[in-house]
Every structure is written in C-alpha cells, then in structure tokens.
Scaffold this motif. Structure first.
Motif, PDB file in Angstrom:
ATOM      1  N   GLN A  27       0.831  -1.201   0.000  1.00  0.00           N
ATOM      2  CA  GLN A  27       0.000   0.000   0.000  1.00  0.00           C
ATOM      3  C   GLN A  27       0.869   1.256   0.000  1.00  0.00           C
ATOM      4  O   GLN A  27       1.873   1.317   0.698  1.00  0.00           O
ATOM      5  CB  GLN A  27      -0.938  -0.004   1.202  1.00  0.00           C
ATOM      6  N   ASP A  28       0.438   2.232  -0.791  1.00  0.00           N
ATOM      7  CA  ASP A  28       1.251   3.438  -0.981  1.00  0.00           C
ATOM      8  C   ASP A  28       0.449   4.681  -0.621  1.00  0.00           C
ATOM      9  O   ASP A  28      -0.375   5.155  -1.391  1.00  0.00           O
ATOM     10  CB  ASP A  28       1.705   3.510  -2.444  1.00  0.00           C
ATOM     11  N   ASN A  29       0.712   5.190   0.585  1.00  0.00           N
ATOM     12  CA  ASN A  29       0.105   6.434   1.033  1.00  0.00           C
ATOM     13  C   ASN A  29       0.922   6.960   2.213  1.00  0.00           C
ATOM     14  O   ASN A  29       0.478   6.915   3.353  1.00  0.00           O
ATOM     15  CB  ASN A  29      -1.361   6.226   1.427  1.00  0.00           C
ATOM     16  N   PRO A  30       2.160   7.437   1.925  1.00  0.00           N
ATOM     17  CA  PRO A  30       3.033   7.911   3.006  1.00  0.00           C
ATOM     18  C   PRO A  30       2.400   9.073   3.770  1.00  0.00           C
ATOM     19  O   PRO A  30       1.610   9.801   3.192  1.00  0.00           O
ATOM     20  CB  PRO A  30       4.286   8.371   2.273  1.00  0.00           C
ATOM     21  N   PRO A  31       2.700   9.264   5.010  1.00  0.00           N
ATOM     22  CA  PRO A  31       3.678   8.501   5.789  1.00  0.00           C
ATOM     23  C   PRO A  31       3.095   7.237   6.420  1.00  0.00           C
ATOM     24  O   PRO A  31       3.837   6.407   6.917  1.00  0.00           O
ATOM     25  CB  PRO A  31       4.112   9.485   6.875  1.00  0.00           C
ATOM     26  N   ARG A  32       1.762   7.077   6.386  1.00  0.00           N
ATOM     27  CA  ARG A  32       1.163   5.907   7.042  1.00  0.00           C
ATOM     28  C   ARG A  32       1.574   4.606   6.364  1.00  0.00           C
ATOM     29  O   ARG A  32       1.918   3.641   7.025  1.00  0.00           O
ATOM     30  CB  ARG A  32      -0.359   6.031   7.049  1.00  0.00           C
ATOM     31  N   TYR A  33       1.475   4.577   5.045  1.00  0.00           N
ATOM     32  CA  TYR A  33       1.836   3.366   4.297  1.00  0.00           C
ATOM     33  C   TYR A  33       2.966   3.670   3.323  1.00  0.00           C
ATOM     34  O   TYR A  33       2.833   4.542   2.478  1.00  0.00           O
ATOM     35  CB  TYR A  33       0.645   2.852   3.482  1.00  0.00           C
ATOM     36  N   PRO A  97      -4.125   2.113  -0.962  1.00  0.00           N
ATOM     37  CA  PRO A  97      -4.567   1.500   0.297  1.00  0.00           C
ATOM     38  C   PRO A  97      -6.012   1.000   0.223  1.00  0.00           C
ATOM     39  O   PRO A  97      -6.847   1.572  -0.469  1.00  0.00           O
ATOM     40  CB  PRO A  97      -4.443   2.632   1.315  1.00  0.00           C
ATOM     41  N   ASN A  99      -9.212  -0.446   2.767  1.00  0.00           N
ATOM     42  CA  ASN A  99      -9.779  -0.658   4.090  1.00  0.00           C
ATOM     43  C   ASN A  99     -10.650  -1.911   4.007  1.00  0.00           C
ATOM     44  O   ASN A  99     -11.715  -1.882   3.386  1.00  0.00           O
ATOM     45  CB  ASN A  99     -10.615   0.547   4.506  1.00  0.00           C
TER      46      ASN A  99
END
Length: 131
Positions: A27-33, A97, A99
């Motif tokens: 999953q690609d969604n910085p900074p979380r992922y 990402p 859910n």
C-alpha cells in the motif's frame, strides 16, 4: 533454452495469489503506508529464475534498490540481433490503500468467483505483472 510463449492459467493464478497476498505491505500512502516492493519482487524473481542467463535462459534480471525494501526489477532480453531498446514495458508493484471494512471480500487475498477475480491490485497493476 526455448521460451515457452503462451498463457498458463495455473502459473498465472499461483503468482497472482502470491502477489495479492503481499498487498497489505504494498500500500502506498506515506507517511502511514510506505510500500515494500521487495515483498512482491521475491515472488517474481522465483518465477523468472529458470529463464535467467545464470540458468541457461535468455533473460538478464537485475534487482536494484535505492531505498531499502523498495526495489525494482530490470529485465533485459537480448535477441541476438541489433543492440538497442526494441520495446519498453513499465509497471508498478505498489497499490492504493484498501480498508478491509469497506470491501465485500478480503482485499489482501485473491478471491476467484466464476470468471471474476477480486483482490487489491488484481487489475492495476499486479494482474499485469503476473502475466
């Protein structure tokens, strides 16, 4: 060594199952992922291994990394004729990402129902990579 050209559904589904199984880490969604593409690359390297020059095949496969865990694959096929790039194929291993609470099926597992496949990345772009 000759390259077998054709669609092998069993191999495709096996590889796609492995790739979709890694999507929680892609999953690609910085900074979380922050995606860890090397988790997918290990499966690709295994599938490509019999076709590499080191094993008598025609492919030069390089796994390069500039950031730990975020590798890339460069695959070269030398046709024995002209030097230069004849074709370029680009793809990616990260995914948007997901859910699981908003999905009807587990997004991190390949599910096949009839002629439909479900799982994060099945059509963009892990399905293409598995081909």
């Amino acid at each position: 060594m000759s390259l077998e050209i054709g669609f092998n559904e069993e191999r495709y589904v096996k590889l796609l199952t492995e790739l979709i199984g890694e999507t929680k880490y892609l999953q690609d969604n910085p900074p979380r992922y922050v995606p860890e593409e090397d988790k997918a690359i290990k499966h690709l390297l295994e599938v490509l291994k019999p076709y590499t020059k080191e094993n008598g095949g025609l492919l030069k496969v390089d796994h390069i990394t500039y950031v730990e865990g975020r590798g890339n694959l460069i695959i070269e096929y030398e046709n024995g004729y002209e030097k230069g790039t004849v074709t370029f194929i680009g793809s990616h291993l990260d995914v948007v990402p997901a859910n699981p609470e908003t999905w009807e099926r587990d997004p991190f597992k390949l599910t096949i129902e009839g002629d439909k496949m479900y799982g994060r990345g099945t059509t963009d772009c892990l399905g293409h990579v598995a081909m």
